[in-house]
Write a protein that holds these residues in place. Structure first.
Motif, PDB file in Angstrom:
ATOM      1  N   ASN A  12       0.801  -1.235   0.000  1.00  0.00           N
ATOM      2  CA  ASN A  12       0.000   0.000   0.000  1.00  0.00           C
ATOM      3  C   ASN A  12       0.830   1.280   0.000  1.00  0.00           C
ATOM      4  N   ASN A  14       2.772   2.208  -2.238  1.00  0.00           N
ATOM      5  CA  ASN A  14       2.736   2.781  -3.596  1.00  0.00           C
ATOM      6  C   ASN A  14       1.652   3.864  -3.703  1.00  0.00           C
ATOM      7  N   LEU A  15       0.697   3.853  -2.758  1.00  0.00           N
ATOM      8  CA  LEU A  15      -0.405   4.830  -2.808  1.00  0.00           C
ATOM      9  C   LEU A  15      -0.115   6.102  -2.009  1.00  0.00           C
ATOM     10  N   LYS A  18      -1.849   9.752  -1.969  1.00  0.00           N
ATOM     11  CA  LYS A  18      -3.318   9.670  -2.132  1.00  0.00           C
ATOM     12  C   LYS A  18      -3.944   8.985  -0.924  1.00  0.00           C
ATOM     13  N   ARG A  19      -3.178   8.086  -0.304  1.00  0.00           N
ATOM     14  CA  ARG A  19      -3.715   7.228   0.753  1.00  0.00           C
ATOM     15  C   ARG A  19      -3.709   7.959   2.106  1.00  0.00           C
ATOM     16  N   GLN A  20      -4.846   8.093   2.728  1.00  0.00           N
ATOM     17  CA  GLN A  20      -4.989   8.688   4.066  1.00  0.00           C
ATOM     18  C   GLN A  20      -3.949   9.785   4.327  1.00  0.00           C
ATOM     19  N   THR A  26       1.264  14.042   2.165  1.00  0.00           N
ATOM     20  CA  THR A  26       0.917  14.168   0.747  1.00  0.00           C
ATOM     21  C   THR A  26       2.095  13.834  -0.159  1.00  0.00           C
ATOM     22  N   THR A  28       4.621  11.719  -2.305  1.00  0.00           N
ATOM     23  CA  THR A  28       4.447  10.439  -3.005  1.00  0.00           C
ATOM     24  C   THR A  28       5.686   9.561  -2.777  1.00  0.00           C
ATOM     25  N   GLN A  51       9.453  -1.227  -4.205  1.00  0.00           N
ATOM     26  CA  GLN A  51       8.186  -1.352  -3.461  1.00  0.00           C
ATOM     27  C   GLN A  51       7.463  -2.590  -3.953  1.00  0.00           C
ATOM     28  N   ASN A  53       3.752  -5.097  -3.095  1.00  0.00           N
ATOM     29  CA  ASN A  53       2.565  -5.422  -2.295  1.00  0.00           C
ATOM     30  C   ASN A  53       2.548  -6.895  -1.913  1.00  0.00           C
TER      31      ASN A  53
END
Ligand code: DQA
Length: 163
Positions: A12, A14-15, A18-20, A26, A28, A51, A53
């Motif tokens: 996760n 990689n997000l 955007k993620r929480q 913010t 990346t 990275q 998952n």
């Protein structure tokens, strides 16, 4: 030749960006990777960032680092709290591992308070956001310098002279 340091990010991550964002910020992952490579160069380290998952892939990369890398910086994401297999891989790596978490896992849900990675890492940095990766590079750099001093210092010379 520059010592090689592998930065591994788990599920996760990689997000990031955007993620929480209220928890993870913010920035990346690509920006973190860029920042780490630059900082590594300033410390004379060749930093490579990956990275995945997938637990098995992270384990394969830790095995690979055993032969090819001087040190590892690992944010195993949620696998930190569940993966005995990643813990075992680190134990077999015989390379210094610094654990990083962007968030302060001890301020969060109780299931995040235990990290199997912490049980075998040299140390852990959490709660400092992306800055944690830079601090981990500093730590690895010092550990590798100390390792070199131990191997080439006067006491090791004595050991070589008087085995
Ligand atoms: C994390 C913390 C973990 O608990 C979570 O599952 C993550 C990210 C961090 O960097 O703060 O995915 O490792």
């Amino acid at each position: 030749m520059a010592d090689k340091v592998l930065i591994l990010n788990g599920p996760n991550l990689n997000l990031l960006g955007k993620r929480q964002p209220e928890i993870y910020g913010t920035i990346t992952l690509a920006e973190i990777d860029e920042m780490c490579k630059l900082h590594g160069t300033q410390r004379g380290l060749a930093v490579e960032c990956r990275q995945s998952n997938h637990e098995g892939e992270i384990i394969d990369w830790i095995h690979e680092a055993r032969e090819l890398k001087a040190g590892i910086i690992l944010n195993a994401g949620a696998y930190s709290h569940s993966s005995i297999a990643i813990m075992d891989a680190i134990s077999s790596a015989e390379r210094p591992v610094i654990e990083v978490h962007l968030s302060n896992i001890h301020k969060r849900e109780s299931y995040r308070h235990t990290s199997y990675v912490s049980k075998v890492a040299v140390g852990m940095i959490c709660g400092l956001g992306a800055q944690g990766y830079i601090l981990a590079i500093e730590a690895i750099s010092r550990i590798l310098e100390d390792e070199k001093k131990r191997l080439t210092g006067p006491s090791s010379q004595k050991l070589i002279a008087n085995p």
